[in-house]
Design a protein around this motif. Structure first.
Motif, mmCIF file in Angstrom:
data_model
loop_
_atom_site.group_PDB
_atom_site.id
_atom_site.type_symbol
_atom_site.label_atom_id
_atom_site.label_comp_id
_atom_site.label_asym_id
_atom_site.label_seq_id
_atom_site.Cartn_x
_atom_site.Cartn_y
_atom_site.Cartn_z
ATOM 1 N N ARG A 134 -92.459 -36.263 -37.538
ATOM 2 C CA ARG A 134 -91.379 -35.428 -38.098
ATOM 3 C C ARG A 134 -90.792 -36.088 -39.346
ATOM 4 O O ARG A 134 -90.546 -35.425 -40.352
ATOM 5 N N ASN A 193 -91.117 -34.918 -43.550
ATOM 6 C CA ASN A 193 -89.915 -34.694 -44.364
ATOM 7 C C ASN A 193 -89.649 -35.859 -45.302
ATOM 8 O O ASN A 193 -88.501 -36.208 -45.557
ATOM 9 N N GLU A 194 -90.691 -36.461 -45.814
ATOM 10 C CA GLU A 194 -90.550 -37.634 -46.679
ATOM 11 C C GLU A 194 -89.807 -37.349 -47.977
ATOM 12 O O GLU A 194 -89.326 -38.266 -48.618
ATOM 13 N N VAL A 239 -86.984 -36.365 -48.631
ATOM 14 C CA VAL A 239 -85.531 -36.519 -48.589
ATOM 15 C C VAL A 239 -85.099 -37.567 -49.617
ATOM 16 O O VAL A 239 -85.759 -38.581 -49.802
ATOM 17 N N VAL A 288 -82.046 -37.652 -40.895
ATOM 18 C CA VAL A 288 -83.034 -38.733 -40.924
ATOM 19 C C VAL A 288 -82.541 -39.906 -40.080
ATOM 20 O O VAL A 288 -83.274 -40.446 -39.235
ATOM 21 N N MET A 306 -84.535 -31.797 -44.360
ATOM 22 C CA MET A 306 -83.834 -32.760 -43.541
ATOM 23 C C MET A 306 -82.899 -33.563 -44.454
ATOM 24 O O MET A 306 -83.337 -34.130 -45.441
#
Length: 107
Positions: free
Chosen positions: A45, A49-50, A52, A6, A1
């Motif tokens: 979600r 996707n932390e 990023v 985000v 992501m």
């Protein structure tokens, strides 16, 4: 992501929390619960996707604005739901007391 994705998720969550506020204002508790689940799915979600890279510039400003708007809506929702939750709790406690009295006296 990526950063844009985000921010888009955060802004989508703002829309959901605003609909949650509308539902709470209209005492549409089932709709509020459905929207809470929808918002939680977006939060999961984001959590998944932390990794990023940190946001910078305009993306960071948009994310912070979205979070502030969600927190404001959340506070307003709590202001609306707290009295209802207190009433519901008193009803539950009343029924519980009623059942204990009935059992104690064989009614």
């Amino acid at each position: 992501m990526n950063g844009q994705e985000v921010v888009t998720v955060y802004e989508t969550m703002v829309g959901i929390t605003e609909r949650m506020l509308d539902a709470a204002t209209a005492s549409e508790w089932d709709r509020l619960a459905e929207l809470e689940q929808e918002c939680a799915a977006h939060a999961r979600r984001l959590k998944a996707n932390e990794g990023v890279a940190p946001l910078a510039g305009q993306e960071r400003v948009r994310k912070v604005d979205a979070i502030r708007r969600m927190l404001d809506a959340d506070r307003r929702i709590r202001d609306l739901t707290s009295p209802w939750m207190a009433h519901l709790s008193s009803l539950i406690n009343s029924k519980s007391t009623e059942r204990r009295v009935a059992r104690a006296y064989g009614v």
